[in-house]
Design an enzyme around this catalytic site. Structure first.
Site, mmCIF file in Angstrom:
data_model
loop_
_atom_site.group_PDB
_atom_site.id
_atom_site.type_symbol
_atom_site.label_atom_id
_atom_site.label_comp_id
_atom_site.label_asym_id
_atom_site.label_seq_id
_atom_site.Cartn_x
_atom_site.Cartn_y
_atom_site.Cartn_z
ATOM 1 N N HIS A 1 2.556 -11.648 14.061
ATOM 2 C CA HIS A 1 3.628 -12.169 14.899
ATOM 3 C C HIS A 1 3.413 -13.637 15.265
ATOM 4 O O HIS A 1 4.317 -14.302 15.775
ATOM 5 C CB HIS A 1 3.738 -11.321 16.175
ATOM 6 N N THR B 1 0.854 -1.185 0.000
ATOM 7 C CA THR B 1 0.000 0.000 0.000
ATOM 8 C C THR B 1 0.889 1.233 0.000
ATOM 9 O O THR B 1 1.874 1.293 0.736
ATOM 10 C CB THR B 1 -0.952 0.013 1.213
#
Length: 419
Positions: free
Chosen positions: A390, A338
């Protein structure tokens, strides 16, 4: 014969759609391949066309804004019916008869006449804007072919009520005083607009990413000097040969693909209790459209040259602006990019395009003082941001992945030679 018009299947896992607008109304005679309505799904907009000539009848409850199931019958087409005798003739002749009566001798044709002709053939995108803004198509001068209304015409137009408001101000102004706009209070001036299917899906996916993934963002910065020099040197020849501008996104897509090869977990995601690795590279490029953010994918980006990537990005961006993005364009992505820098963003923390495990955020290139070999130099710098899940990607992998991208972009010859 009555032919049913059903909501077509528009992609895997899509079970419903919203009728964005009808370009025809019940009782209209339509011709084969004419657009009947615009469907909005949770991924894209789809035009539904007539398969034969006939008279249209829209089923009750299937008006614009209705949510319908895939396969549902929303209208019928009477293929045996013919246009009503003389129905089209008066509409075409009416402007000719009315114009001389109301127009002064020698006066030019009124813009409203062109607007009325244009309003008879509104495209789905134009029709949606007209409905949302409460415009009168007959009062707008069309600049398209044969006087038809374009998207630009209706975006610039103002609703009749708002346009008329300033005209009342001069009546109360003292003689000789400058006209002032009416200081009417806007308290309570609001409206409720139902969310489109696409906007609802965007909301759901973003919230799903926040609620499911363990999101963390790591940052770095990249010196864009060499890429800018290379671009400046070859952009004209590149455009002449390939017919597309040499931008920055192509370099980053190439860098991302090479980095993903070294860190496959970044190109994977969690599937239940398994980790799903992907041996292909479909890179999503975020595109801002009137309907909201879409992320179409450059498929098999590892097999494309820099020119091939730039051409693919150009075509996807054009389809997004024109409302022609398909579910196939939006499906199958493994990693996303993006670029908030095109809007002036200096730094941000992008949100995952779930279920993907990582997204790269690009930002504005800004000249900044940097320490280079013990000396201060002004360099064109860009901040990079990598948001990752994560649960699957460790901090060391995420940081190393971002450093790899930085190194490749700062040495574009190495990037293009893939060494």
């Amino acid at each position: 014969m009555k032919q049913e018009i059903k909501v077509p299947a528009v992609g895997e896992s899509i079970t419903e759609a919203t009728i964005g607008s009808w370009t025809k109304k019940s009782g209209d005679f339509v011709k084969r391949n004419e657009v009947l309505m615009l469907l909005e799904t949770d991924k894209a907009s789809v035009e539904v066309v007539a398969e034969n000539d006939g008279v249209l009848t829209i089923n009750p409850g299937c008006e614009a804004g209705a949510v319908v199931q895939i396969g549902a019958t929303v209208a019928t087409l009477d293929t045996d019916a013919k246009p009503a005798a003389g129905a089209a003739a008066p509409a075409a002749e009416a402007p000719k008869a009315a114009a001389p009566a109301s127009a002064p001798a020698g006066a030019a044709a009124l813009p409203a006449a062109a607007g009325k002709d244009a309003s008879a053939h509104l495209s789905p995108a134009v029709n949606r804007i007209v409905n949302e803004k409460g415009l009168d198509p007959a009062a707008i001068q069309g600049t398209g072919k044969d006087g038809r209304l374009t998207k630009g015409d209706v975006l610039e137009a103002q609703p009749a009520a708002k346009a008329a408001a300033p005209k009342a101000a001069p009546a109360s102004a003292p003689a000789g005083a400058p006209a002032l706009p009416a200081a009417a209070s806007k308290q309570g001036d609001k409206k409720l607009v139902p969310m489109t299917t696409i906007r609802k899906r965007i909301s759901e996916k973003l919230k799903e990413a926040q609620n499911t993934a363990a999101l963390l963002t790591t940052f770095n910065e990249v010196d864009m000097g060499k890429v800018m020099e290379l671009r400046s040197k070859y952009k004209d020849k590149f455009k002449e040969k390939y017919g597309v501008n040499l931008g920055f996104n192509g370099f980053f897509v190439k860098a991302v693909v090479e980095a993903l090869k070294d860190f496959p977990a970044v190109n994977a995601w969690i599937n239940g209790t398994d980790i799903e690795y992907h041996n292909y590279y479909n890179i999503g490029i975020a595109v801002s459209t009137e309907k909201g953010l879409m992320v179409p994918n450059v498929k098999d980006a590892d097999t494309l040259s820099l020119a091939g990537i730039e051409l693919a990005i150009r075509d996807l961006a054009a389809k997004g602006r024109d409302g022609k993005i398909t579910p196939n364009d939006l499906g199958g992505g493994t990693f996303s990019i993006t670029n908030g820098g095109v809007f002036g963003s200096l730094l941000s923390t992008p949100i995952l395009n779930f279920p993907q495990s990582a997204i790269l955020g690009l930002h504005k290139i800004l000249d900044r003082p940097m320490a280079i070999n013990g000396k201060v130099e002004i360099r064109p710098m860009m901040y990079l941001a990598l948001t990752y899940d994560h649960r699957i990607i460790d901090g060391k992998e995420a940081v190393s992945f971002l450093v790899k991208i930085k190194e490749l972009v700062e040495d574009p010859e190495r990037l293009l030679l893939e060494v």
